[in-house]
Structures are given as structure tokens and as C-alpha cells.
Design an enzyme around this catalytic site. Structure first.
Site, PDB file in Angstrom:
ATOM      1  N   SER B  16       0.724  -1.165   0.427  1.00  0.00           N
ATOM      2  CA  SER B  16       0.141  -0.090  -0.035  1.00  0.00           C
ATOM      3  C   SER B  16       0.974   1.400   0.066  1.00  0.00           C
ATOM      4  CB  SER B  16      -1.301   0.110   0.930  1.00  0.00           C
ATOM      5  OG  SER B  16      -1.232  -0.682   1.411  1.00  0.00           O
ATOM      6  N   ARG B  39       0.572   8.217   5.278  1.00  0.00           N
ATOM      7  CA  ARG B  39      -0.121   7.570   6.104  1.00  0.00           C
ATOM      8  C   ARG B  39      -2.083   8.448   5.484  1.00  0.00           C
ATOM      9  NH1 ARG B  39      -0.545   3.152  10.269  1.00  0.00           N
ATOM     10  NH2 ARG B  39       1.715   2.680   9.498  1.00  0.00           N
ATOM     11  N   HIS B  42      -3.503   6.916   2.991  1.00  0.00           N
ATOM     12  CA  HIS B  42      -3.293   5.501   3.085  1.00  0.00           C
ATOM     13  C   HIS B  42      -5.066   5.229   3.553  1.00  0.00           C
ATOM     14  CE1 HIS B  42      -3.409   1.970   5.576  1.00  0.00           C
ATOM     15  NE2 HIS B  42      -3.260   1.006   4.061  1.00  0.00           N
TER      16      HIS B  42
END
Lengths: 209, 209
Positions: B16, B39, B42
């Protein structure tokens, strides 16, 4: 000097939903679907999300009927179960998240899968007629599809399948709509997540905007 | 036939983050900021989010230092406090959400404001040196800015201001960056929410990806 802003929660909701209805393209949704899509756009802060929202025929009606009949809500993550507004639930419905149950970590190791997937094994006693809300883990949605390949596995009433991300999210949601074991709602592609999933549940739980 | 998919959580994270770094435009971020922005992307499942992510100078370093020194994390919503990964916290930091505290509903009525804003009054004993994580309510961020106009109000170490939505979200975040009472991080505009806010905390709490 203090900042001034709208402090009336009900008025904030009214203006938010009016903005969404003015800007978003909601024409293809049925009335039952539209109020769900509006709340999902609201949670995401994103007009345009509606292009990726897909209901199987009758899903919104089936999910609402199940909740009104007292169906439990099975959540893959605590952010989902915590987000469900208890006051909107029509029948004091149970909201269940088994991710941190004893034994899940060990079971995940045995299965060679994530804890999110292993946690679904704990759903079996609650699964018949439940409303499933998967808002985080693609592995949970894939594992649910595999569980439902067994014809003896109890069937939920409806599945909200909105895992988010870059690995497996798009694939698991496409698989759900292709297999369609029960009426389902997805956000196609990478978008999704706990807030959007919670918004769908909260919209299906009560017609109050 | 069972669906096959990647079942190794660590490998899912690796792929990812690699996908995000291949697709997103992260060049303007410092190394400390970059791991936070990755993040956040994500959690949102959205390359492009980075265009709206703004750190004040030194925010990422200040927030990480505060967490490593044991700062509590003050959250406006249970979806935020539940999302923080306890195992990533560097000093057993307290994670506090006062939204459902006794007295908040009554205080909101007295204040003529939302419960989300009133709940921040309960933060005062914890506010000095804390890391604030607002991922839901624009009214909470506006009220915090008004609290901090009083020079006797304790200062947090850093503010993650990522409320989401159509009414007040963009305005409250713009006001935070204009006033900048302490180092801050926002997602400019309507986007934001609990998942993105949690992702920022989880990134600042530990360098482990």
C-alpha cells in the site's frame, strides 16, 4: 475577537444536506437509496463520491427492514461500531465488533490471515439476518465471501462492503457485487472507510435527517 | 471456488505504502511530514489528498516529540479515540475523548453550542502540552480557537485540525492556520474526518511503517 460560526447542530445538518443535494448528481438513486448516498457524501466531505456508490436492487429497503426487525449490526472495526449513533437504532439493535475478542489473534495465526478476517469467525452465531458493516479491511470482506461459499453458513440480510485502500479494497468490493450472496452496498474502487460505512448504517437506521 | 487475496497484514501495508509513494506528489514534504502524509492518503484511499495537507513549520517534529514525552491525545470523537493504535504509542500516552462525559449535554445547552464544542471545556486539565486530534466537528475546532484567545488557557503542543464537511470545516481549518496558536496540521477544504486524523496520530506516534 472570538470566531463566529453556526453552533446549532440541527441547522448545520440542514445546510450540509442542502449543499450536497444542490451539488451532487443523485438522479440515478431511488428515494430509499438517495438518503443513504447523501449521508455517505456528508461523512466523506466529498461531492463526487456518489459516482462510486452502488446498491444492488432492493438493498436499501432490505437493510432498513432488517434493522427495524431488530437485526444486529456486525462491524469489522471499532471505529465502525463506535460511530453508529445508538439513538438512531430502531430496535435497540446490538452493535457487535469481535476484532478484540479473546482468541482472535491466535486464530489469525492458525488461519494465516489478518485479525480482521479471523474476527469474522466469531460472527457465526450472529450472522443469520444481520446487517454487516465492513468499513476497514478488504481481508474481512474477502473472508466473508469465502465463508458464504459454504451453503450451511448463515446468511446476513444485507452487506455494506466499504473497505478502503490500495491493496484488495477495489477487488473485494468488485467480487462482492459479482457474487452478490445477499443484497449489498459498496463504494467501488479505493474509496471507502469507517466514516462512510457508519454514515450508511446511520441513514438506514432512521429516516430522520 | 474460494477467493484468493493477500492475507499477510505487513505485506499489505508494504504494498500500500509503495503504491502511494509511486503515485502521490510528496516532494514538498519534509521527511518527518512525508510519513504522516503517506498514512493519511492510505486511510483516505485517495492519492491527491496530499495537495490539501498542510503542516505549519516544525509541526510534525513538535507533535512527535510531545508524544514521545508522554503527551495525552485529546480527541473530539470516539471514532478518533478508538482508532488510535495503542501499541504504536511511545509512552503509554492517555487517549481522551470527553464527548460522552456527564454534564456535556447540559453544558452544550447552556453554551448554545454543540456537544462536540462543549466537550472541549472538559479538556482544560489535560490541555497543557497535549496533542489535539479534531477529526469530526468544525464547531470543536472553532471553540478551541476561541478558548486559546484567552492567554491564561493552557497551550497544547500541537493541533491536528481535520474536521470534515460542508458547513464550517473549511472555515475552521483556514482560521486555525491563520491564527496558528501552536504548530498545526490540517487538510484544507471539506475533506478530513476521523480516519485521516487517526492516521496522522498513528504516524506521529511511531516511525514503524
Amino acid at each position: 475577537m472570538p470566531h463566529t460560526y453556526i453552533t446549532d447542530g440541527a441547522e448545520i445538518y440542514r445546510q450540509s444536506f442542502a449543499t450536497i443535494r444542490a451539488e451532487a448528481d443523485l438522479a440515478r438513486f431511488t428515494p430509499e437509496e438517495e438518503i443513504v448516498a447523501v449521508r455517505m457524501i456528508h461523512a466523506a466531505g466529498m461531492v463526487g463520491l456518489e459516482a462510486h456508490v452502488e446498491f444492488s436492487p432492493g438493498m436499501a429497503i432490505a437493510a432498513r427492514a432488517a434493522l427495524e426487525a431488530g437485526a444486529p449490526i456486525l462491524c469489522d472495526a471499532r471505529m465502525v461500531s463506535e460511530g453508529v449513533t445508538r439513538g438512531r437504532l430502531p430496535a435497540g439493535n446490538q452493535v457487535i465488533c469481535t476484532l478484540h475478542d479473546a482468541g482472535v489473534a491466535d486464530l489469525a495465526k492458525q488461519m494465516g490471515n489478518t485479525r480482521s478476517a479471523a474476527a469474522l469467525e466469531m460472527w457465526r452465531p450472529h450472522l443469520a439476518g444481520a446487517v454487516v458493516a465492513i468499513g476497514n479491511a478488504p481481508t474481512a470482506l474477502f473472508h466473508l465471501l469465502n465463508m458464504l461459499e459454504d451453503p450451511t453458513c448463515p446468511r446476513p440480510a444485507a452487506i455494506i462492503g466499504c473497505p478502503v485502500g490500495f491493496i484488495g479494497a477495489a477487488e473485494s468490493k468488485a467480487a462482492l457485487m459479482e457474487v452478490l450472496p445477499v443484497p449489498s452496498l459498496i463504494v467501488r474502487g479505493r474509496l471507502g472507510g469507517s466514516a462512510i460505512t457508519v454514515a450508511a448504517i446511520n441513514a438506514l437506521a432512521s429516516r430522520v435527517e
